[in-house]
Design an enzyme around this catalytic site. Structure first.
Site, mmCIF file in Angstrom:
data_model
loop_
_atom_site.group_PDB
_atom_site.id
_atom_site.type_symbol
_atom_site.label_atom_id
_atom_site.label_comp_id
_atom_site.label_asym_id
_atom_site.label_seq_id
_atom_site.Cartn_x
_atom_site.Cartn_y
_atom_site.Cartn_z
ATOM 1 N N VAL A 123 34.387 -33.446 87.161
ATOM 2 C CA VAL A 123 33.779 -33.486 85.797
ATOM 3 C C VAL A 123 33.851 -33.105 84.743
ATOM 4 O O VAL A 123 34.863 -32.537 84.900
ATOM 5 C CB VAL A 123 32.496 -32.025 86.327
ATOM 6 C CG1 VAL A 123 31.360 -31.344 85.013
ATOM 7 C CG2 VAL A 123 31.532 -32.556 87.212
ATOM 8 N N HIS A 124 33.842 -33.386 83.812
ATOM 9 C CA HIS A 124 33.891 -33.376 82.064
ATOM 10 C C HIS A 124 32.577 -33.620 81.442
ATOM 11 O O HIS A 124 31.885 -34.755 81.387
ATOM 12 C CB HIS A 124 35.416 -34.471 82.320
ATOM 13 C CG HIS A 124 34.626 -35.854 81.962
ATOM 14 N ND1 HIS A 124 34.455 -36.539 82.897
ATOM 15 C CD2 HIS A 124 34.720 -36.889 81.391
ATOM 16 C CE1 HIS A 124 34.492 -37.754 83.208
ATOM 17 N NE2 HIS A 124 34.091 -38.230 82.548
ATOM 18 N N LEU A 125 33.540 -32.531 80.173
ATOM 19 C CA LEU A 125 32.215 -32.843 78.961
ATOM 20 C C LEU A 125 32.805 -33.783 78.311
ATOM 21 O O LEU A 125 33.957 -33.074 77.628
ATOM 22 C CB LEU A 125 32.014 -31.199 78.797
ATOM 23 C CG LEU A 125 30.730 -31.242 77.551
ATOM 24 C CD1 LEU A 125 29.857 -31.583 77.681
ATOM 25 C CD2 LEU A 125 30.889 -29.488 77.169
#
EC number: 3.6.1.71
Length: 356
Positions: free
Chosen positions: A273-275
């Site tokens: 998961v990456h923003l």
């Protein structure tokens, strides 16, 4: 004698590299590609593809496990592509970790991953990397955005999509096995040269293929495979990621008048998961096609605050079906909603908004 037995036991334990074909939207279990063995796949129960435009024998795959790539031959009539470049009927190209294979007509995205396996003769094979029974948690750490490297310096209009980064601040790093070299994301996370910020919970790196003048990725040290794996226990982490994203904007683009958005891709291009923290100018030579544009300018891009609210209220993130179809929508200006026929014309149109 016992010492000899121990040595023999250690001697017979050998490491073997294996290759897997992984569907990015986790619609089915990953498919093993044996070393140098031709595997033909397409429409059918194994891939769960029912699209008649996809042949039952759409592609032939041959893994070169020792070299770290897969040879892909398009067998079907309709186009198979790698990173949006069509292979061509009866043509063969290499698929490497970090590239995305679309089975047909820019649909059904796959990547390859390599693993090391420890194997004892006569005994069950043991994987060096563990995976849970949930297919959503399969690690897929090779992706274009996550290759070891950095993005453009802010404001650069160079044709290059990769330049060195400034060194990040020192902070303790939670150690994690990097595994095979193809896991570029984990390598980038741990490399001080790639970091612009880090603390006990997250690290920030520049996207190697930025789609705007400013484009960062905020990544948690904790491994979370996808938005579907996010649970209520991750709520504070998501809030912290958002706060860090805002801090990076202030620290590195504080004098800029550009507008920013913080959010997640509904189907991430990597299994961590990456923003995304991205300026809304979209002034970058790495923005090359409709898929790039629509991944940030349709509902495919989930606002960070909306994700936080979903987890706060429901304890999970809901990603609706049909998200890949959004990537095929017509090009539409995000500022005035005007339709544009091509990426070059869209980019030229966007210049009008920069002066407003």
């Amino acid at each position: 004698m016992s010492n000899v037995n121990l040595s023999v036991s250690d001697f017979w334990r050998v490491m073997m590299r294996v290759c897997w074909l992984v569907r990015q939207d986790s619609r089915h279990q990953r498919i093993r590609l044996p070393h140098l063995e031709a595997v033909v796949i397409g429409r059918g129960p194994e891939t769960k593809i029912t699209d008649k435009k996809c042949s039952r024998q759409q592609v032939q795959l041959k893994a070169e496990c020792n070299k770290g790539y897969v040879k892909v031959k398009q067998v079907g009539v309709n186009p198979t592509s790698i990173d949006s470049v069509v292979i061509g009927k009866d043509q063969e190209v290499k698929l490497q970790p970090g590239q995305v294979l679309h089975m047909v007509n820019e649909l059904y995205p796959y990547i390859v991953e390599f693993e090391e396996e420890a194997k004892n003769p006569g005994l069950e094979t043991h994987r060096k990397r563990k995976r849970s029974g949930n297919s959503d948690s399969i690690e897929r750490d090779a992706a274009q955005e996550a290759e070891a490297g950095t993005g453009l310096e802010p404001g650069s209009n160079s044709g290059q999509c990769s330049v060195p980064l400034k060194k990040g601040k020192d902070a303790p790093i939670k150690k994690e096995s990097l595994g095979h070299w193809s896991q570029g994301l984990k390598i980038s996370m741990q490399d001080p040269k790639m970091q612009v910020y880090k603390d006990e919970q997250v690290v920030v790196i520049k996207d190697k293929y930025p789609k705007a003048r400013y484009h960062w990725l905020v990544l948690p040290w904790t491994s979370i495979s996808s938005l579907k794996a996010v649970a209520r226990e991750h709520l504070e982490l998501l809030k912290h990621m958002h706060t860090v994203g805002e801090k990076v904007i202030v620290d590195f683009a504080g004098s800029s008048k550009l507008r920013f958005r913080l959010g997640y891709h509904a189907i991430p291009s990597m299994s961590h998961v990456h923003l995304h923290v991205i300026s809304q100018d979209f002034d970058s030579p790495c923005l090359k096609n409709k898929k790039h544009w629509n991944s940030f300018n349709t509902e495919y891009f989930l606002e960070s605050q909306a994700v936080i609210e979903m987890v706060q209220e429901a304890g999970r993130v809901t990603v609706r079906d049909g998200m890949p179809e959004l990537l095929k929508l017509p090009l539409r200006c995000h500022e005035c909603q005007q339709l544009l026929p091509s990426i070059p014309q869209l980019k030229e149109h966007l210049r009008k908004h920069w002066t407003q």
